[in-house]
Design a protein around this motif. Sequence first.
Motif, mmCIF file in Angstrom:
data_model
loop_
_atom_site.group_PDB
_atom_site.id
_atom_site.type_symbol
_atom_site.label_atom_id
_atom_site.label_comp_id
_atom_site.label_asym_id
_atom_site.label_seq_id
_atom_site.Cartn_x
_atom_site.Cartn_y
_atom_site.Cartn_z
ATOM 1 N N ASP A 35 16.751 -7.759 14.040
ATOM 2 C CA ASP A 35 15.501 -8.497 14.242
ATOM 3 C C ASP A 35 15.019 -8.217 15.657
ATOM 4 O O ASP A 35 15.828 -8.131 16.584
ATOM 5 C CB ASP A 35 15.726 -10.004 14.051
ATOM 6 N N ASP A 79 15.336 -8.131 9.197
ATOM 7 C CA ASP A 79 13.947 -8.580 9.276
ATOM 8 C C ASP A 79 13.018 -7.481 8.751
ATOM 9 O O ASP A 79 13.327 -6.286 8.859
ATOM 10 C CB ASP A 79 13.595 -8.923 10.728
ATOM 11 N N SER A 81 11.572 -12.520 6.485
ATOM 12 C CA SER A 81 10.169 -12.186 6.716
ATOM 13 C C SER A 81 9.377 -13.433 7.041
ATOM 14 O O SER A 81 9.626 -14.507 6.493
ATOM 15 C CB SER A 81 9.556 -11.508 5.497
ATOM 16 N N ALA A 82 8.399 -13.273 7.949
ATOM 17 C CA ALA A 82 7.504 -14.380 8.274
ATOM 18 C C ALA A 82 6.502 -14.611 7.162
ATOM 19 O O ALA A 82 5.823 -15.625 7.114
ATOM 20 C CB ALA A 82 6.782 -14.096 9.591
ATOM 21 N N LYS A 83 6.405 -13.655 6.244
ATOM 22 C CA LYS A 83 5.484 -13.792 5.121
ATOM 23 C C LYS A 83 6.192 -14.456 3.948
ATOM 24 O O LYS A 83 7.373 -14.278 3.738
ATOM 25 C CB LYS A 83 4.958 -12.417 4.705
ATOM 26 N N SER A 84 5.451 -15.198 3.160
ATOM 27 C CA SER A 84 6.054 -15.905 2.031
ATOM 28 C C SER A 84 5.404 -15.546 0.699
ATOM 29 O O SER A 84 5.757 -16.106 -0.332
ATOM 30 C CB SER A 84 5.959 -17.423 2.240
ATOM 31 N N SER A 136 12.257 -16.523 3.663
ATOM 32 C CA SER A 136 11.033 -16.558 4.459
ATOM 33 C C SER A 136 11.256 -17.363 5.734
ATOM 34 O O SER A 136 11.938 -18.392 5.734
ATOM 35 C CB SER A 136 9.904 -17.200 3.654
ATOM 36 N N LYS A 137 10.679 -16.867 6.843
ATOM 37 C CA LYS A 137 10.705 -17.614 8.099
ATOM 38 C C LYS A 137 9.588 -18.653 8.095
ATOM 39 O O LYS A 137 8.510 -18.376 7.562
ATOM 40 C CB LYS A 137 10.499 -16.658 9.275
ATOM 41 N N PRO A 138 9.810 -19.814 8.693
ATOM 42 C CA PRO A 138 11.073 -20.279 9.271
ATOM 43 C C PRO A 138 12.054 -20.685 8.169
ATOM 44 O O PRO A 138 11.638 -21.077 7.071
ATOM 45 C CB PRO A 138 10.641 -21.481 10.108
ATOM 46 N N GLU A 185 13.149 -10.272 17.300
ATOM 47 C CA GLU A 185 13.014 -11.557 17.976
ATOM 48 C C GLU A 185 14.387 -11.991 18.481
ATOM 49 O O GLU A 185 15.242 -12.441 17.713
ATOM 50 C CB GLU A 185 12.436 -12.606 17.032
#
Length: 230
Positions: free
Chosen positions: A10, A54, A81-84, A102-104, A12
């Motif tokens: 990742d 990620d 992934s930040a996408k859902s 999915s993040k968070p 981040e």
Amino acid sequence: MAIPTILLVDDEKEIIDMLAIYLKNEGYQLLRASDGMEALEVLQKEEVDLIVLDIMMPKMDGIEACFKIREQKNMPIIMLSAKSQDMDKIWGLSSGADDYMSKPFNPLELIARIKSQLRRYTRLNVPHVNKDHELEVDELTINTQTHEVKLEGKEIKLTPREFAILELLVRNRGMVWSSEKMYETIWKEAYYDSDNTVMVHIRKIREKIEPNPRNPRFIKTVWGVGYKVE
């Protein structure tokens, strides 16, 4: 039992540091990478049991990295992934990932999924040391229990019919099998003279296991009679 090694990938750093705390508390060994290219470099040097990968990263994203990892490795991969959206999840799983979050996300849920994937992976990859299930012809090895075929240690993918033909010939080394006898033994149906099914399967097997299919090393043709493995 060896302590599992988890590769966290990742860009981040905060997420990597946070996950590292939870995973170390569970007793796992950790490796880190900030993008897909770095992850591939780590895998060239280290033995890894599971990857948390990620999707959105610079240089090489998680989707491309997953495709490249799957060309050589089969350890579990959990995508982040930040996408859902459903399509992003489908892309992640179709690239070869085993799970998707999915993040968070809740770190405890991720830990639970890691444990589940490791249990499944360990159960499906218990080494088979019972040589009673192995047939060998020089560097060609056939495991009749796992239906694996390896040539010089490299796995060869055969269809069930192809595997059955190869196993039959290897089990009866030196014996010549006509197309008719082979067909009726494996397909368990009546054979017709015009049927070239066996010949086609033999050709496909040779293309997969023979260094030079035109001059076969393993499956020999006895002209006018049939086939054999010497």
